[in-house]
Design a protein around this motif. Sequence first.
Motif, PDB file in Angstrom:
ATOM      1  N   SER A 166       0.882  -1.161   0.000  1.00 28.77           N
ATOM      2  CA  SER A 166       0.000   0.000   0.000  1.00 28.77           C
ATOM      3  C   SER A 166       0.925   1.217   0.000  1.00 28.77           C
ATOM      4  CB  SER A 166      -0.866  -0.014   1.256  1.00 28.77           C
ATOM      5  OG  SER A 166      -1.666   1.138   1.323  1.00 28.77           O
ATOM      6  N   GLN A 224      -2.222   7.401  -4.258  1.00 30.08           N
ATOM      7  CA  GLN A 224      -2.258   6.314  -3.298  1.00 30.08           C
ATOM      8  C   GLN A 224      -2.715   5.054  -4.019  1.00 30.08           C
ATOM      9  OE1 GLN A 224      -4.981   7.834  -0.392  1.00 30.08           O
ATOM     10  NE2 GLN A 224      -6.771   7.014  -1.431  1.00 30.08           N
ATOM     11  N   GLN A 258      -3.101   0.395  -3.618  1.00 29.77           N
ATOM     12  CA  GLN A 258      -2.861  -0.887  -2.964  1.00 29.77           C
ATOM     13  C   GLN A 258      -3.084  -1.975  -3.995  1.00 29.77           C
ATOM     14  OE1 GLN A 258      -5.215  -1.763   0.511  1.00 29.77           O
ATOM     15  NE2 GLN A 258      -3.827  -3.405   1.106  1.00 29.77           N
ATOM     16  N   LYS A 312       1.467   5.714  -0.650  1.00 27.59           N
ATOM     17  CA  LYS A 312       0.961   7.086  -0.729  1.00 27.59           C
ATOM     18  C   LYS A 312       2.101   7.957  -1.220  1.00 27.59           C
ATOM     19  CE  LYS A 312      -2.496   6.825   2.889  1.00 27.59           C
ATOM     20  NZ  LYS A 312      -2.992   7.361   4.151  1.00 27.59           N
TER      21      LYS A 312
END
Length: 159
Positions: A34, A69, A71, A36
Motif C-alpha cells: 500500500s 495512493q 494498494q 501514498k
Amino acid sequence: SLEHNALNVQSFRLQTDTSLLNASGSLTDFTNPSWKLSSSGKVDLRLVQELTEVEGLDHGIADLTLTGQGQGEKFLVQGDARVEDATYHTQFVSVSGVRASTHLRMDENEILLTGAKAALRQGGSVDAELRMQNWLAPPPVARICSGVSPACRPAKVRR
C-alpha cells in the motif's frame, strides 16, 4: 526511514539544471503493498519525455502538484499540471510556445484530464476534456481470418 514492514520517505528532491521536484511518500506491508505519494515542483519536459517514453516533448517546463495512493493493482493519482513554453513535435503535429493547464485524475481504469486549456504562441486556443479508458489493458490479439471460413485463429508473432 526503513522499518520492518514499511518505508517512509519524508523528503525526496529531484533537481537538475531546469527541474526541481519535491516529494514525500510511504510504502507499507511489503507482501500486500500500500503506498501514498505527494509531489510538487517544476520539471523540464525533456525529463518527462525520458521517464514516460512520450516522444516529441522538446522544450518547456511542467509545474506539477500531484497526490497518489494505491494498494495492489488499484491506485489513484490526481492533481494539477501547468505547462509553460512547451514544444511538441511528431510526424503530424508541430507546436511551440504552448501554455497549458489541466486537472488530472488517473486510476487503473482511466486517465481523465478536465478543464484542459491551451494557448498557442502562434495564436489560437484549446478548451478540452480527455477521457482515456482501459489504458492499461493489453493490446488486442491480431487474428488471421480466411475469406472462405468465418473461423479465425490468433496470429503468430515472431520476435
